[in-house]
Scaffold this active site. Structure first.
Site, PDB file in Angstrom:
ATOM      1  N   CYS A 288       0.821  -1.223   0.000  1.00 14.40           N
ATOM      2  CA  CYS A 288       0.000   0.000   0.000  1.00 14.40           C
ATOM      3  C   CYS A 288       0.847   1.262   0.000  1.00 14.40           C
ATOM      4  O   CYS A 288       0.497   2.258  -0.618  1.00 14.40           O
ATOM      5  CB  CYS A 288      -0.891   0.039   1.233  1.00 14.40           C
ATOM      6  SG  CYS A 288      -1.993  -1.333   1.312  1.00 14.40           S
TER       7      CYS A 288
ATOM      8  N   ASP B 190     -21.470  11.529 -13.958  1.00 16.95           N
ATOM      9  CA  ASP B 190     -22.868  11.165 -13.712  1.00 16.95           C
ATOM     10  C   ASP B 190     -23.014  10.293 -12.468  1.00 16.95           C
ATOM     11  O   ASP B 190     -24.102   9.820 -12.154  1.00 16.95           O
ATOM     12  CB  ASP B 190     -23.467  10.449 -14.930  1.00 16.95           C
ATOM     13  CG  ASP B 190     -22.704   9.172 -15.305  1.00 16.95           C
ATOM     14  OD1 ASP B 190     -21.714   8.823 -14.616  1.00 16.95           O
ATOM     15  OD2 ASP B 190     -23.090   8.522 -16.295  1.00 16.95           O
TER      16      ASP B 190
END
Length: 223
Positions: free
Chosen positions: A48, A139
């Site tokens: 990570c 959207d």
């Protein structure tokens, strides 16, 4: 019964959460931007750390494309801030919003009060075992998702490439072929008649010869 999960074309849950940049509501956070939400198992882990370092380095590239980035993990806001300092990557906190799960959810499958659990697809996965990438359009609908095991670091060059493809194909009547990179020729969508394609793509439409003799592989320089 149908498996739970967020499918392509589904609207993102409009969750509200505390982050390293304060409290946000996800739809407001995205505004008219594209968004990438990716999970990572936990802070202070090597894979990570390399990923978020790379994300920070590429932040200007994502910004140029009107893309906001937000990362979800099982750790707290305080842990995130501490980790950012330890890594000496202060710019991450400016460009990349970090979103924690709440205390009670850190040992449970990927279900959270924000509704993000519906995004962890197909089976009860724990945050410590999976790394997910979701790309949303302006959207607020899901355009792409990829699931990685925690041991395999994500390819951010590929994530940039698919953002370029998604944005190009959202606004132009084209598709991108295998291994496409920005600047390469693109494919004219099959639903576009030849005459309309010629008007729409003044640089020319080129058909690839196929053994079948069918003329459905139509290419044009990237518009």
């Amino acid at each position: 019964a149908a498996m739970p999960g967020l499918l392509l074309g589904d609207e993102a849950p409009n969750f509200e959460a505390e982050t390293t940049q304060g409290r946000i509501r996800f739809h407001d956070f995205l505004g008219d931007s594209w968004g990438i939400l990716f999970s990572h198992p936990r802070d202070f882990t090597p894979v990570c750390t390399t990923e978020l370092g790379r994300a920070a380095k590429l932040a200007p590239e994502f910004s140029k494309r009107n893309v906001k980035m937000i990362a979800l993990s099982i750790d707290s806001v305080q842990d995130h801030l501490s980790w950012s300092k330890v890594r000496g990557r202060g710019e991450v906190r400016g460009e990349l919003v970090l979103l924690p799960c709440s205390e009670g959810q850190r040992k449970s499958p990927c279900r959270t009060e924000h509704g993000l659990g519906t995004m962890y697809l197909l089976r009860p996965l724990t945050l410590s075992s999976c790394a997910q990438v979701f790309i949303f359009g302006p959207d607020k609908k899901l355009k792409l998702s990829i699931l990685y095991p925690a041991t395999t670091g994500r390819n951010f060059d590929e994530i940039l490439r698919v953002v370029d493809s998604l944005q190009l194909t959202a606004y132009k009547k084209v598709a991108t072929p295998v291994d496409w990179k920005p600047g390469d020729s693109v494919m004219v969508v099959p639903t576009l008649p030849d005459e309309e394609a010629k008007k729409l793509f003044p640089k020319g439409v080129f058909t690839k010869d196929l053994p079948s003799g069918k003329k459905y592989l139509r290419y044009t320089p990237q518009p």
